[in-house]
Design an enzyme around this catalytic site. Structure first.
Site: not given
Length: 334
Positions: A53, A48-50
């Site tokens: 970022a 999910v952190k894409d």
């Protein structure tokens, strides 16, 4: 016969987002509710952190804080760093990652493969000046121009990413029929953005959408929601979720309730997802789904509960999927 036409995406960033909702069949049958999990592990960087970022880097580019040959510095438990490292590689930036040395070896290995300068440090509480987030801030401030500190915890561009993408995708794919959203939080960005979007749409549609924070032991957020006091008890094997403070991304988020999930419940759910659904995911996903099941049982049959599958299980083979490691922690896959 010609093969079916496929859309062409613009590199790594072109395939971030628009992840599918997966119906968890066995758990839905058990609870009488529709339990849907958004497959964030299908983002190109695996988590999910894409989303955060990408938004953080693009915001810095728009504001002329980052340009060709620049450096991105971040303190991370791993997944945000992995997303940043992918994008930095694609855009020609250097990437420096400060990470607690308690995080999984697989994350650190992947970061190095992606070209990041990885700096493991001993875990320290946030109040300590040698906390990994504070070390990252110092490194960025001491670096030459054209260097940014991503600051995922308090940079509200993180939250905006989920308000503009994750929340709308959930609403669209549920056709507006959603009764609860359940999610663990570390930076507060995912929960903060999705909760705001769903609450707004729910009001517009005349429906009440319940927002529930899922929290591991050792985090202070369960106590904060229940009592208004930041107080933590115990510890957890989970990585990247739980915190001792209210971040800028989490501040002001409309949260109706909190559920605390212990390590054994999370591990058991991870293995249920593997054996019953063929989904190999990390411990934060186990916490999310275990909490979603609990919320579904509280609401009763006929409701729709949505949560997230945050990242891939491949990042945790030496720990979460290692029977010897689990036994040493007093945990069982059953």
């Amino acid at each position: 016969m010609q093969p079916p036409a496929r859309s062409v995406r613009a590199g790594f960033v072109g395939v971030i987002g628009n992840t599918p909702l997966i119906r968890l069949a066995r758990l839905s049958a058990e609870t009488g509710c529709e339990i849907l999990a958004k497959a964030e592990f299908l983002n190109p960087g695996g988590s999910v952190k894409d989303r955060a970022a990408l938004y953080i880097i693009e915001d810095a580019e728009r504001r002329a804080l980052l340009s060709a040959g620049g450096t991105v510095v971040e303190g991370t438990a791993g997944n945000t760093g992995i997303g940043l490292a992918h994008i930095c590689a694609a855009r020609g930036y250097r990437c420096t990652i400060v990470i607690p040395d308690s995080q999984s070896p697989e994350k650190m290995e992947l970061l190095r493969v992606l070209g990041a300068d990885v700096r493991p440090v001993p875990p320290k509480p946030y109040a300590d000046p040698d906390n990994y987030q504070k070390i990252a801030a110092r490194l960025a401030s001491e670096s030459p121009a054209n260097t940014i500190w991503a600051n995922q915890f308090d940079n509200v561009v993180n939250r905006q990413a989920h308000y503009e993408t994750t929340g709308p995708e959930i609403w669209r794919d549920c056709a507006g029929r959603i009764d609860a959203f359940v999610c663990a939080t570390g930076t507060g960005g995912t929960l903060g953005g999705v909760a705001r979007f769903l609450k707004e749409r729910g009001v517009q549609a005349g429906t009440q959408i319940r927002i529930v924070l899922a929290d591991p032991q050792g985090s202070a957020l369960y106590s904060w929601i229940k009592t208004g006091e930041l107080k933590s008890e115990g510890s957890s094997i989970s990585e990247g979720i739980g915190t001792s403070r209210v971040t800028a991304n989490l501040e002001g988020t409309p949260i109706d309730d909190a559920v605390q999930i212990d390590d054994q419940a999370a591990v058991s759910m991870v293995y249920r997802l593997l054996r019953e659904e063929g989904l190999c995911v990390g411990s934060s996903s186990g916490i999310n789904v275990a909490a979603a099941v609990r919320v579904a049982r509280e609401l009763g049959p006929g409701h729709t509960v949505v949560t997230l599958l945050c990242d891939r299980g491949a990042l945790y083979f030496q720990r979460l999927f290692n029977p010897d490691w689990l036994r040493a922690k007093g945990l069982s896959p059953e």
